[in-house]
Motif scaffolding. Structure first.
Motif, PDB file in Angstrom:
ATOM      1  N   LEU A   1      -1.735   3.466  -1.839  1.00 57.26           N
ATOM      2  CA  LEU A   1      -1.165   4.209  -0.713  1.00 57.26           C
ATOM      3  C   LEU A   1      -0.988   3.275   0.477  1.00 57.26           C
ATOM      4  O   LEU A   1      -1.880   2.482   0.788  1.00 57.26           O
TER       5      LEU A   1
ATOM      6  N   ARG B   1       3.563   8.055   8.088  1.00 60.38           N
ATOM      7  CA  ARG B   1       4.597   7.893   7.050  1.00 60.38           C
ATOM      8  C   ARG B   1       3.944   7.122   5.916  1.00 60.38           C
ATOM      9  O   ARG B   1       3.584   5.954   6.069  1.00 60.38           O
ATOM     10  N   ARG B   2       3.766   7.823   4.781  1.00 66.13           N
ATOM     11  CA  ARG B   2       3.021   7.202   3.688  1.00 66.13           C
ATOM     12  C   ARG B   2       3.879   7.056   2.445  1.00 66.13           C
ATOM     13  O   ARG B   2       4.598   7.985   2.050  1.00 66.13           O
ATOM     14  N   THR B   3       3.790   5.888   1.827  1.00 67.76           N
ATOM     15  CA  THR B   3       4.425   5.648   0.537  1.00 67.76           C
ATOM     16  C   THR B   3       3.335   5.504  -0.513  1.00 67.76           C
ATOM     17  O   THR B   3       2.206   5.091  -0.229  1.00 67.76           O
ATOM     18  N   GLY B   4       3.697   5.865  -1.743  1.00 71.49           N
ATOM     19  CA  GLY B   4       2.731   5.832  -2.829  1.00 71.49           C
ATOM     20  C   GLY B   4       2.018   7.168  -2.970  1.00 71.49           C
ATOM     21  O   GLY B   4       1.894   7.936  -2.017  1.00 71.49           O
TER      22      GLY B   4
ATOM     23  N   GLU C   1       3.851  11.356  -1.363  1.00 71.16           N
ATOM     24  CA  GLU C   1       4.344  10.426  -0.359  1.00 71.16           C
ATOM     25  C   GLU C   1       5.385  11.112   0.529  1.00 71.16           C
ATOM     26  O   GLU C   1       6.100  12.017   0.118  1.00 71.16           O
TER      27      GLU C   1
ATOM     28  N   GLN D   1      -4.149   4.904  -7.565  1.00 66.81           N
ATOM     29  CA  GLN D   1      -3.033   5.048  -6.641  1.00 66.81           C
ATOM     30  C   GLN D   1      -3.091   3.964  -5.575  1.00 66.81           C
ATOM     31  O   GLN D   1      -4.178   3.584  -5.112  1.00 66.81           O
TER      32      GLN D   1
ATOM     33  N   ALA E   1       0.200   3.610   4.471  1.00 62.69           N
ATOM     34  CA  ALA E   1       0.550   4.571   5.524  1.00 62.69           C
ATOM     35  C   ALA E   1       0.630   3.890   6.879  1.00 62.69           C
ATOM     36  O   ALA E   1      -0.241   3.096   7.243  1.00 62.69           O
TER      37      ALA E   1
ATOM     38  N   LEU F   1      10.295  11.401   2.724  1.00 64.89           N
ATOM     39  CA  LEU F   1      10.418  10.120   3.423  1.00 64.89           C
ATOM     40  C   LEU F   1      11.742   9.988   4.157  1.00 64.89           C
ATOM     41  O   LEU F   1      11.798   9.551   5.303  1.00 64.89           O
TER      42      LEU F   1
END
Length: 503
Positions: free
Chosen positions: A49, A70-73, A77, A47, A51, A97
């Protein structure tokens, strides 16, 4: 992890139980073979990530061991707000998100008592390359997750880059509630592989070089320490009220009144007067919270009482009026409380309380000494109130309402004594004072309930409804009051003995 929300636009809450470890850069991932609780291990795809973490300019969230990112992946997420809930446990509040990068109002509101009207802005960016091993039990369900993280972090303040390796163990599913022993056994395998405890509770804490688990600087004296503890409790119950947790309004009101009582009992120690604005604001806040608290207590009281009565004694629309009506009044009171708790006035009260705790005690004028807080002085007020109540009770011409108010004054003085005794370490006195407070609390609740019953019975009569059950409940409440009155003399005697022994 179980969520308590099904609407994707509504914050969902999850319990997170995890520990973090610091392995050597060359460490080999641990083996979980041979553990009786683990049937198989499955490695998931790597993964990536990314953030961004948010906080106030003074890092108020980090100071309270709270992280907002705020985290993507990754499979989860989104926006994550993590709140401390125990040594290895956190409550994670999540939102999708959405659009844009501004902190959602729903998450900001959860921690509004800490953030207040200060801005939230990025304080760090943390990118993680994560390898995940899912650990499954013999029933085929996942019980834990092992993460091997390669971390690159950047502080917003100075653009400094940090890199490190980190291992995480997290319980999943039902194990999050009952698996502490499993977490210990899994952690031993990580120690065997050469890891050490991470020394920080979150990646952000390491980036900001903040030791989350350091004990706060000791407060100078017992009274300041007691007030500081209650101010901290106030922030915790504030979050519970915003989540509409059961009994939270009541508990926030208790803390608010406890702070006011301690401040009033030791005004010289804090450099305030009887008419200080902060005392008045605490009183007003308790009054606002009292609307919801009283409605909640009465609704529960009547629901229990009606369930205990034989069906033939429950007549008319009494349940709708007393129980459902109470629940509606609670909701209205709760919304009113939230309005107050989102106001600038409330923020300034919290600022003022924190300033009182942090400030050095004022120096007494030359030739004068501040009167120290003592059990004796607080007990003297209880004794005076009890003497007044006895005189009122002996006068047959005194209205019942005045006799009730005299007993209520004993309760208020006993409550102040309880908090004072607890702050000074006089546990026996605090326990005896609490007994009086509880006894006369039941009495006061009975008084409030009987007034409410008369009001609702009148409305029911005017609507042509059967009012028989209101009379039954009124009689039960009167019995509660009579029992309390019969026990108060002994309770006061027990308190006197405890005070004498403590002094």
């Amino acid at each position: 992890m179980a969520s308590d929300a099904s609407d994707t636009d509504t914050p969902s809450r999850h319990t997170e139980v995890e520990r973090k470890f610091a392995p050597a850069e060359t460490a080999v991932s641990p083996s979980f073979d041979g553990l009786s609780a683990i049937a198989r291990v499955e490695r998931l795809p790597e993964q990536r990530l990314d953030a961004v973490y948010f906080d106030t300019p003074g890092q108020d969230l980090a100071a309270h061991r709270i992280t907002l990112r705020r985290r993507t992946g990754g499979p989860d997420e989104g926006w994550h707000l993590k709140l401390p809930a125990g040594p290895d446990e956190r409550t994670e509040v999540r939102l999708p998100l959405g659009e844009g990068s501004d902190v959602p109002a729903e998450l900001r509101d959860v921690v509004l008592a800490i953030v207040r009207d200060r801005p939230l802005a990025p304080v760090a960016r943390i990118e993680t390359s994560r390898t995940v091993d899912m650990l499954y039990g013999h029933h085929g369900t996942a019980v834990a997750e092992f993460c091997d993280d390669r971390v690159t972090a950047t502080r917003a303040a100075d653009d400094e880059h940090l890199t490190w390796r980190e291992w995480e163990l997290e319980l999943v599913g039902e194990q999050a509630d009952t698996g502490e022993a499993l977490l210990d056994r899994l952690a031993n395998r990580l120690f065997d592989a050469g890891a050490e405890p991470a020394g920080h509770g979150s990646k952000l804490a390491r980036v900001l070089a903040r030791a989350e688990d350091d004990a706060p600087e000791s407060v100078r004296d017992p009274v300041h320490r007691a007030v500081a503890e209650q101010v901290a409790e106030m922030l915790v119950w504030d979050r519970a009220v915003r989540a509409d947790a059961w009994d939270s309004v009541h508990q926030l009101r208790v803390v608010t009144r406890k702070i006011r009582s301690l401040l009033r009992a030791s005004e010289d120690s804090f450099g305030i007067e009887d008419d200080a604005w902060i005392l008045e604001e605490l009183k007003l806040l308790a009054g606002v919270l009292g609307v919801a608290r009283d409605a909640e207590v009465l609704a529960e009281k009547y629901e229990t009482a009606l369930d205990e009565l034989p069906p033939e004694l429950v007549r008319g629309e009494v349940r709708e009026r007393l129980v459902e009506g109470g629940k509606r009044r609670y909701q209205a009171g709760w919304r009113r409380s939230l309005t107050a708790m989102r106001s600038e006035r409330y923020f300034r009260l919290l600022d003022g309380l924190e300033a009182l705790v942090a400030a050095e005690p004022p120096e007494a004028p030359p030739g004068e000494e501040a009167e120290p807080l003592s059990v004796e002085s607080s007990y003297a007020k209880v004794r005076k109130a009890a003497k007044k109540a006895k005189a009122v009770a002996a006068d047959a011409d005194v209205p019942a309402a005045e006799r009730d108010e005299a007993l209520h004054r004993i309760r208020k003085r006993a409550k102040q004594l309880r908090y004072t005794a607890a702050a000074l370490g006089k546990a026996k006195v605090a326990d005896r004072a609490k007994a009086i407070q509880s006894l006369l609390g039941d009495h006061q609740d009975s008084v409030v309930s009987r007034v409410h019953l008369l009001k609702e019975a009148t409305a029911a009569r005017d609507a042509g409804e059967d009012t028989f059950t209101y009379g039954v409940l009124f009689s039960r409440e009167a019995e509660v009051a009579h029992r309390a009155e019969a026990q108060i003399a002994k309770a006061l005697k027990d308190l006197r003995k405890a005070v004498k022994a403590a002094t």
